[in-house]
Design an enzyme around this catalytic site. Sequence first.
Site, PDB file in Angstrom:
ATOM      1  N   LYS A 129       1.000  -1.231   0.182  1.00 20.17           N
ATOM      2  CA  LYS A 129       0.394  -0.284   0.064  1.00 20.17           C
ATOM      3  C   LYS A 129       0.351   1.311   0.406  1.00 20.17           C
ATOM      4  O   LYS A 129       0.665   2.039  -0.566  1.00 20.17           O
ATOM      5  CB  LYS A 129      -1.069  -0.045   1.262  1.00 20.17           C
TER       6      LYS A 129
ATOM      7  N   LYS B 107      -4.204  -9.716  -7.018  1.00 18.20           N
ATOM      8  CA  LYS B 107      -5.598  -9.972  -6.385  1.00 18.20           C
ATOM      9  C   LYS B 107      -6.681  -9.098  -6.069  1.00 18.20           C
ATOM     10  O   LYS B 107      -6.555  -7.627  -6.637  1.00 18.20           O
ATOM     11  CB  LYS B 107      -5.215  -9.339  -4.593  1.00 18.20           C
TER      12      LYS B 107
ATOM     13  N   LYS C  65     -10.815  -4.135  -4.478  1.00 19.98           N
ATOM     14  CA  LYS C  65     -11.815  -2.701  -5.050  1.00 19.98           C
ATOM     15  C   LYS C  65     -10.693  -1.156  -5.456  1.00 19.98           C
ATOM     16  O   LYS C  65     -11.152  -0.443  -5.805  1.00 19.98           O
ATOM     17  CB  LYS C  65     -13.077  -2.308  -3.052  1.00 19.98           C
TER      18      LYS C  65
HETATM   19  P1  TYM Z   1     -10.646  -5.774   3.231  1.00 19.70           P
HETATM   20  O1  TYM Z   1     -12.502  -5.023   3.636  1.00 19.70           O
HETATM   21  O2  TYM Z   1      -9.359  -5.365   2.741  1.00 19.70           O
HETATM   22  O3  TYM Z   1     -11.533  -7.471   3.200  1.00 19.70           O
HETATM   23  C1  TYM Z   1     -12.279  -8.012   3.055  1.00 19.70           C
HETATM   24  C2  TYM Z   1     -12.603  -9.393   3.739  1.00 19.70           C
HETATM   25  O4  TYM Z   1     -12.212  -9.754   2.496  1.00 19.70           O
HETATM   26  C3  TYM Z   1     -11.017 -10.728   1.976  1.00 19.70           C
HETATM   27  N1  TYM Z   1     -10.460 -10.494   0.117  1.00 19.70           N
HETATM   28  C4  TYM Z   1     -10.373 -11.596  -0.392  1.00 19.70           C
HETATM   29  N2  TYM Z   1     -10.640 -12.323  -0.352  1.00 19.70           N
HETATM   30  C5  TYM Z   1     -10.183 -13.093  -1.150  1.00 19.70           C
HETATM   31  N3  TYM Z   1      -9.587 -12.953  -2.696  1.00 19.70           N
HETATM   32  C6  TYM Z   1      -9.783 -11.595  -2.762  1.00 19.70           C
HETATM   33  N4  TYM Z   1      -9.400 -10.643  -4.124  1.00 19.70           N
HETATM   34  C7  TYM Z   1      -9.848 -10.777  -1.449  1.00 19.70           C
HETATM   35  N5  TYM Z   1     -10.037  -9.593  -1.375  1.00 19.70           N
HETATM   36  C8  TYM Z   1     -10.058  -9.210   0.076  1.00 19.70           C
HETATM   37  C9  TYM Z   1     -10.137  -9.909   2.607  1.00 19.70           C
HETATM   38  O5  TYM Z   1      -8.988 -11.186   3.113  1.00 19.70           O
HETATM   39  C10 TYM Z   1     -10.843  -9.817   4.425  1.00 19.70           C
HETATM   40  O6  TYM Z   1     -10.814 -11.230   4.419  1.00 19.70           O
HETATM   41  N6  TYM Z   1      -7.894  -5.487   7.448  1.00 19.70           N
HETATM   42  C11 TYM Z   1      -9.466  -6.329   6.518  1.00 19.70           C
HETATM   43  C12 TYM Z   1     -11.087  -5.343   7.594  1.00 19.70           C
HETATM   44  C13 TYM Z   1     -10.407  -5.885   9.906  1.00 19.70           C
HETATM   45  C14 TYM Z   1     -10.198  -7.812   9.974  1.00 19.70           C
HETATM   46  C15 TYM Z   1      -9.963  -7.137  11.381  1.00 19.70           C
HETATM   47  C16 TYM Z   1     -10.039  -8.687   9.307  1.00 19.70           C
HETATM   48  C17 TYM Z   1      -9.661  -5.426  10.088  1.00 19.70           C
HETATM   49  N7  TYM Z   1      -9.871  -5.561  11.812  1.00 19.70           N
HETATM   50  C18 TYM Z   1     -10.243  -7.725  11.996  1.00 19.70           C
HETATM   51  C19 TYM Z   1     -10.399  -8.958  10.442  1.00 19.70           C
HETATM   52  C20 TYM Z   1     -10.352  -9.219  12.186  1.00 19.70           C
HETATM   53  C21 TYM Z   1      -9.101  -6.187   5.556  1.00 19.70           C
HETATM   54  O7  TYM Z   1      -9.217  -4.588   4.951  1.00 19.70           O
HETATM   55  O8  TYM Z   1     -10.082  -6.745   4.598  1.00 19.70           O
END
Ligand code: TYM
Length: 332
Positions: A111, A194, A197
């Site tokens: 990032k 990957k 969004k």
């Molecule tokens: P975020 O918002 O980027 O994504 C949410 C969830 O979607 C999964 N994900 C994917 N899985 C498979 N293929 C992809 N291309 C893909 N893109 C996203 C992510 O692995 C995630 O599970 N840091 C985290 C949010 C968070 C969190 C937490 C998660 C904050 N606190 C505590 C678990 C526990 C994030 O930015 O996810």
Amino acid sequence: MQRIFSGIQPSGIPQLGNYLGALRNWVALQEGHECIYCVVDLHAITQWQDPRELARQTRELAASLLACGIDAERHVLFAQSTVHAHVRLAWIFNCVARMGWLNRMTQFKDKAGRDRENVSTGLFVYPNLMAADILAYKATRVPVGDDQRQHLELANDIAQKFNHDYGVAFFPTIEPVIQGVAARVMSLRDGTKKMSKSDPSEQSRINLTDDADTIAQKIRRAKTDPEPLPSEVVGLDGRPEARNLVGIYAALAGLDLQGVLIEHGGKGFGAFKEALAALLVARLAPIAAETRRWLADPGAVDGVLRAGAARAAAIAEPIVDEAERLVGFLKP
Ligand code: TYM
């Protein structure tokens, strides 16, 4: 009963990777677990967010989660910034985690890119807040996509160091739940990147509210190679785009990769893409319709989040109070 925690950033309508990698598992785990699901607006502002957009996207994401099947009556759905336990514990964890640990985080490197000196300090300590999210509830299972694996390992390192430094067995070990053929869904334009969004190309992803025509068009234009589909999984080696589309199909149809190849091996991509688009439309159209229904009543979504915050706080505040006592904060 084991307690589940997971979060998702309010940076737009979820894309197919979020759904297949995480949200679908969130829904499934509601059977037999106590689940706490969170829209992580504090994490979102580690990168610039327009304030009005952030509020709108937080509500929109909550609507989308409800539409996917999160049951906010039996489980807890809320916005992170409304439960102060998260930032209180995150500060303690900022003082437990080591610079060297955070320096190893690949997502930060991705990032921040070459602009390391100019990113927010929040982006650097992002994983500490994530550890606090989970451990403020002493949750033990965390359903996420494969890209979050390293952050969960760090959360366990933090929990262990806290327990060691203060001579307690206070925080539990966290078990990542990273499941299925779609734990890493890739971009439709580049099978080595990957699906995300934040990708500038709309063509790279399917959004959960895309209509049937948009889905069909994006799948038709998805990058592929000229060979037909193989009949064995090894035939997908070195063909990242083909593997990705087969993986998406498998996840949606409840098959493994070989199961899809038994049905579609030997076919050209034209026919396979048509079948994939039809499957996507069948699975996503009800979610899009249900999201619109929730968004037509923003007051109802806000009510769900308000009730969720009260229930989340009732669990997390006593745990974080105790963590603060262990650290030595006077609680007069
Ligand atoms: P975020 O918002 O980027 O994504 C949410 C969830 O979607 C999964 N994900 C994917 N899985 C498979 N293929 C992809 N291309 C893909 N893109 C996203 C992510 O692995 C995630 O599970 N840091 C985290 C949010 C968070 C969190 C937490 C998660 C904050 N606190 C505590 C678990 C526990 C994030 O930015 O996810």
